[in-house]
Design an enzyme around this catalytic site. Structure first.
Site, PDB file in Angstrom:
ATOM      1  N   GLN A   1       0.842  -1.200   0.000  1.00  0.00           N
ATOM      2  CA  GLN A   1       0.000   0.000   0.000  1.00  0.00           C
ATOM      3  C   GLN A   1       0.876   1.248   0.000  1.00  0.00           C
ATOM      4  O   GLN A   1       0.364   2.359  -0.054  1.00  0.00           O
ATOM      5  CB  GLN A   1      -0.899  -0.001   1.244  1.00  0.00           C
ATOM      6  CG  GLN A   1      -1.869  -1.178   1.278  1.00  0.00           C
ATOM      7  CD  GLN A   1      -2.552  -1.344   2.626  1.00  0.00           C
ATOM      8  OE1 GLN A   1      -3.100  -0.406   3.175  1.00  0.00           O
ATOM      9  NE2 GLN A   1      -2.507  -2.539   3.170  1.00  0.00           N
ATOM     10  N   ASN A   2       2.190   1.049   0.066  1.00  0.00           N
ATOM     11  CA  ASN A   2       3.109   2.187   0.145  1.00  0.00           C
ATOM     12  C   ASN A   2       3.418   2.733  -1.247  1.00  0.00           C
ATOM     13  O   ASN A   2       3.510   1.988  -2.214  1.00  0.00           O
ATOM     14  CB  ASN A   2       4.410   1.768   0.826  1.00  0.00           C
ATOM     15  CG  ASN A   2       4.158   1.264   2.234  1.00  0.00           C
ATOM     16  OD1 ASN A   2       3.173   1.653   2.863  1.00  0.00           O
ATOM     17  ND2 ASN A   2       5.025   0.403   2.723  1.00  0.00           N
TER      18      ASN A   2
ATOM     19  N   HIS B   1      -1.453   1.617  -4.331  1.00  0.00           N
ATOM     20  CA  HIS B   1      -1.821   3.040  -4.234  1.00  0.00           C
ATOM     21  C   HIS B   1      -0.930   3.953  -5.080  1.00  0.00           C
ATOM     22  O   HIS B   1      -0.864   5.143  -4.829  1.00  0.00           O
ATOM     23  CB  HIS B   1      -1.774   3.495  -2.760  1.00  0.00           C
ATOM     24  CG  HIS B   1      -2.822   2.835  -1.910  1.00  0.00           C
ATOM     25  ND1 HIS B   1      -2.777   2.823  -0.533  1.00  0.00           N
ATOM     26  CD2 HIS B   1      -3.941   2.145  -2.242  1.00  0.00           C
ATOM     27  CE1 HIS B   1      -3.834   2.161  -0.064  1.00  0.00           C
ATOM     28  NE2 HIS B   1      -4.551   1.738  -1.080  1.00  0.00           N
TER      29      HIS B   1
ATOM     30  N   THR C   1       0.782  -3.162   8.260  1.00  0.00           N
ATOM     31  CA  THR C   1      -0.562  -2.679   7.929  1.00  0.00           C
ATOM     32  C   THR C   1      -1.577  -3.373   8.826  1.00  0.00           C
ATOM     33  O   THR C   1      -1.481  -4.564   9.066  1.00  0.00           O
ATOM     34  CB  THR C   1      -0.928  -2.937   6.451  1.00  0.00           C
ATOM     35  OG1 THR C   1      -2.334  -2.699   6.275  1.00  0.00           O
ATOM     36  CG2 THR C   1      -0.608  -4.356   6.022  1.00  0.00           C
ATOM     37  N   SER C   2      -2.510  -2.598   9.317  1.00  0.00           N
ATOM     38  CA  SER C   2      -3.527  -3.200  10.183  1.00  0.00           C
ATOM     39  C   SER C   2      -4.628  -3.846   9.354  1.00  0.00           C
ATOM     40  O   SER C   2      -5.541  -4.452   9.889  1.00  0.00           O
ATOM     41  CB  SER C   2      -4.127  -2.140  11.101  1.00  0.00           C
ATOM     42  OG  SER C   2      -4.719  -1.128  10.328  1.00  0.00           O
TER      43      SER C   2
END
Ligand code: ZN
Length: 231
Positions: free
Chosen positions: A86-87, A104, A169-170
């Site tokens: 997601q980074n 992303h 990441t949660s």
């Protein structure tokens, strides 16, 4: 070779010194996220948005990958490894990981608003910079309210994997958080987080879930060493 998917988020980059908007209540380096990470913010003040990503791009060039990034690279010696991140930074790539899917977008790329070409970009970007077609350029970042163009590819990668590692990441932000639901039923899951919080998909998978309550730079190398010892 067994296939492993590593799902990474802000926590793995934070240990290299990169902050994200999740650090403080909707602020990203002091900015309201919607003003710098939404199509509406772009329409309202392009100069502000350009300046914000120019600063992020400069900061990125001043930081280095950490032990967590490099340990994924080591895993590649014995496993077929794909990273879904997601980074928007390129720390996985700089650590030597070749198979990295960015959900992303990417800070070191820009996109033409006219012909949709994606270009490598390391310097600052302004409205004076144009694509070879004459079109204007914007950061190659998926903003709030925009679709994730790589989501289907990411789901396919997870569905083909035998092991999933979640780190930094949660997995609370959908649709990215739903990806773990695509792992085959026999697939093992390792979840590394100093403050683990199980989302819906992880709660359903507790029989095959191992939680490592540690930071990425200490927890991930341990998981990697254990997986390499199993070979
Ligand atoms: Zn163009």
């Amino acid at each position: 070779m067994k296939k492993i998917v590593v799902l990474t988020g802000a926590g793995i980059s934070a240990e290299s010194g990169i902050k994200t908007f999740r650090d403080a209540d909707g602020l990203w380096e002091g900015h309201d996220v919607m003003s710098v990470a939404s199509p509406e913010g772009w329409q309202k003040n392009q100069a502000l948005v350009q300046d914000f990503y120019n600063q992020r791009r400069r900061q990125l060039l001043s930081v280095e990958p950490n032990a967590a990034h490099y340990s994924i690279n080591k895993l590649g010696e014995e496993y077929n490894v794909e990273v879904i991140t997601q980074n928007v930074d390129d720390l996985h790539e700089r650590a030597g990981n070749k198979n990295v899917l960015h959900l992303h977008g990417e800070l070191r790329k820009v996109r033409c608003l006219a012909c949709y070409s994606v270009l490598d970009w390391d310097g600052d970007l302004s409205n004076k910079n144009l694509c070879s077609c004459g079109g204007n350029l914007r950061p190659h970042i998926v903003w709030f309210g925009e679709e994730l163009p790589e989501l289907q590819n990411a789901a396919r990668i997870v569905s083909e994997s035998e092991i999933a590692i979640i780190v930094g990441t949660s997995m609370q932000v959908y649709p990215a958080a739903s990806l773990i639901g695509y792992l085959p039923r026999f697939g093992k899951i390792y979840y590394i987080d100093p403050k683990p919080a199980l989302n819906y998909e992880l709660t359903l998978s507790q029989d095959r879930l191992t939680i490592i309550e540690e930071a990425a730079t200490t927890g991930l190398p341990k998981v990697v060493n254990n997986l390499l010892a199993e070979i």
